[in-house]
Design a protein around this motif. Structure first.
Motif, PDB file in Angstrom:
ATOM      1  N   PHE A 183     -73.517 -78.902 -56.625  1.00  0.00           N
ATOM      2  CA  PHE A 183     -74.218 -77.949 -57.487  1.00  0.00           C
ATOM      3  C   PHE A 183     -74.422 -76.582 -56.832  1.00  0.00           C
ATOM      4  N   GLU A 184     -74.256 -76.510 -55.510  1.00  0.00           N
ATOM      5  CA  GLU A 184     -74.378 -75.197 -54.860  1.00  0.00           C
ATOM      6  C   GLU A 184     -73.213 -74.282 -55.228  1.00  0.00           C
ATOM      7  N   ALA A 185     -72.090 -74.882 -55.617  1.00  0.00           N
ATOM      8  CA  ALA A 185     -70.921 -74.092 -56.009  1.00  0.00           C
ATOM      9  C   ALA A 185     -71.050 -73.664 -57.470  1.00  0.00           C
ATOM     10  N   THR A 186     -70.288 -72.665 -57.847  1.00  0.00           N
ATOM     11  CA  THR A 186     -70.319 -72.202 -59.238  1.00  0.00           C
ATOM     12  C   THR A 186     -69.622 -73.217 -60.144  1.00  0.00           C
ATOM     13  N   TRP A 187     -70.002 -73.177 -61.414  1.00  0.00           N
ATOM     14  CA  TRP A 187     -69.374 -74.074 -62.385  1.00  0.00           C
ATOM     15  C   TRP A 187     -67.870 -73.828 -62.443  1.00  0.00           C
ATOM     16  N   GLU A 188     -67.474 -72.556 -62.402  1.00  0.00           N
ATOM     17  CA  GLU A 188     -66.056 -72.229 -62.514  1.00  0.00           C
ATOM     18  C   GLU A 188     -65.242 -72.832 -61.370  1.00  0.00           C
ATOM     19  N   ASP A 189     -65.761 -72.717 -60.132  1.00  0.00           N
ATOM     20  CA  ASP A 189     -65.023 -73.246 -58.980  1.00  0.00           C
ATOM     21  C   ASP A 189     -64.910 -74.767 -59.048  1.00  0.00           C
ATOM     22  N   ARG A 190     -65.999 -75.436 -59.450  1.00  0.00           N
ATOM     23  CA  ARG A 190     -65.949 -76.895 -59.559  1.00  0.00           C
ATOM     24  C   ARG A 190     -64.985 -77.320 -60.664  1.00  0.00           C
ATOM     25  N   PHE A 191     -65.061 -76.636 -61.792  1.00  0.00           N
ATOM     26  CA  PHE A 191     -64.191 -76.990 -62.919  1.00  0.00           C
ATOM     27  C   PHE A 191     -62.722 -76.816 -62.559  1.00  0.00           C
ATOM     28  N   GLN A 192     -62.391 -75.708 -61.896  1.00  0.00           N
ATOM     29  CA  GLN A 192     -60.996 -75.447 -61.549  1.00  0.00           C
ATOM     30  C   GLN A 192     -60.439 -76.520 -60.625  1.00  0.00           C
TER      31      GLN A 192
END
Length: 331
Positions: A308-317
């Motif tokens: 969760f510390e990472a952005t949604w976009e980075d996790r999704f990609q």
């Protein structure tokens, strides 16, 4: 705009120097003879508009303060009245003559007169500035002679010498563009001319534009080569730091806990990589780890989803890539 005499009256004395454009009008001998009795004329630095920024800004400032000038020319009487009214409005709207609080009640004009530098002290600087700005500028390419020969040959071959009787266009081109661009431009021009697609009285303008475009293309190709060369150096420099990090990570991760799971740790680095190169490096390592262990991809996806510390976009990609690898729909 004030005349020379009006400027002297405004300043209270003739200015020591006058910075002017490089337009032909300022090369007039009569103008120099008249002005340089008291004032040294200094040409502005070539191709540096900022050299006269303060002076040019004065026009915009006047326009802001005074606005549009309106004259009623419906009759002679109306024209006189409107002219007087506009003169009064412009004078009262201006700020140079009015007393200023920051100058203890003095106007900008008064302050300017008192701030004029001592003539003797500043003379050496002005003379040096004039010498620097007036000496011939050596800003032409070293290939000028070769380029000029190509242009002379091309103009003669295509019968367009009459469009440049004094050779000024050819000289302008030869000092700015390299032989390769000129050679290419002449070849393109020749084929167009042979097809009858050029009007003879405008042909030289087309040739100038073609040579400019050819030079831009040549410069762009060279810039691309340099970009690749520097990018390779940068790429190798980053890899020199990342490869030891990966080897250290492999040594630390024995799989005894989620914190020491190599797949998870590599996926974390892929998500949190601040540079595209870093992300790509860790993604490639993760892909290699999971190549023959597709059963692990679901667990890695779940781990990435909980970062969760990472952005949604980075996790999704990254999850999107993991699933694509799992179903072998991405290379």
């Amino acid at each position: 705009m004030l005349t020379g005499k009006e400027n002297c009256a405004f300043l209270g004395k003739p200015p020591q120097a006058l910075l002017h454009d490089n337009k032909p009008i300022y090369s007039d001998k009569k103008l120099h003879d008249a002005v340089e009795k008291t004032t040294r004329m200094i040409p502005a630095t070539l191709r540096r508009p900022g050299n006269k920024a303060i002076l040019e800004g004065g026009f915009g400032k006047f326009e802001q303060e005074v606005g549009r000038i309106h004259l009623d020319d419906s009759s002679e009487e109306a024209l006189k009245k409107s002219a007087v009214a506009e003169i009064l409005r412009a004078y009262t709207a201006g700020s140079d003559h009015a007393g200023r609080a920051e100058f203890d009640g003095k106007s900008r004009q008064e302050v300017l007169r008192n701030a004029c530098p001592d003539p003797d002290r500043e003379r050496r600087f002005i003379e040096q500035l004039h010498a620097d700005h007036s000496k011939p500028r050596k800003d032409c390419l070293p290939t000028r002679e070769v380029a000029r020969k190509l242009l002379d040959k091309g103009f003669a071959l295509f019968g367009i010498e009459g469009l440049d009787p004094q050779g000024k266009i050819r000289e302008w081109l030869s000092v700015r563009f390299g032989p390769e661009a000129i050679r290419q431009g002449l070849a393109i021009f020749g084929t167009k001319r042979d097809k009858g697609l050029l009007r003879s009285n405008m042909a030289h303008r087309y040739l100038v534009k073609v040579i400019q475009n050819c030079q831009h293309e040549i410069d762009l190709r060279r810039q691309k080569e340099l970009l690749r060369e520097f990018a390779e150096t940068e790429h190798n420099a980053w890899l020199q730091d990342l490869i030891p990090d990966y080897e250290l990570l492999k040594a630390e991760c024995d799989g005894s806990s989620p914190e020491k799971d190599l797949d998870f740790r590599v996926s974390e680095n892929a998500v949190f990589g601040c540079l595209f190169l870093q992300q790509a490096f860790w993604e490639n390592k993760l892909k290699a780890l999971l190549k023959d262990r597709r059963d692990r991809i679901a667990a890695v996806c779940n781990h990435v989803r909980r970062l969760f510390e990472a952005t949604w976009e980075d996790r999704f990609q990254l999850m999107s890539k993991l699933i694509a690898w799992e179903y072998q729909i991405s290379g």
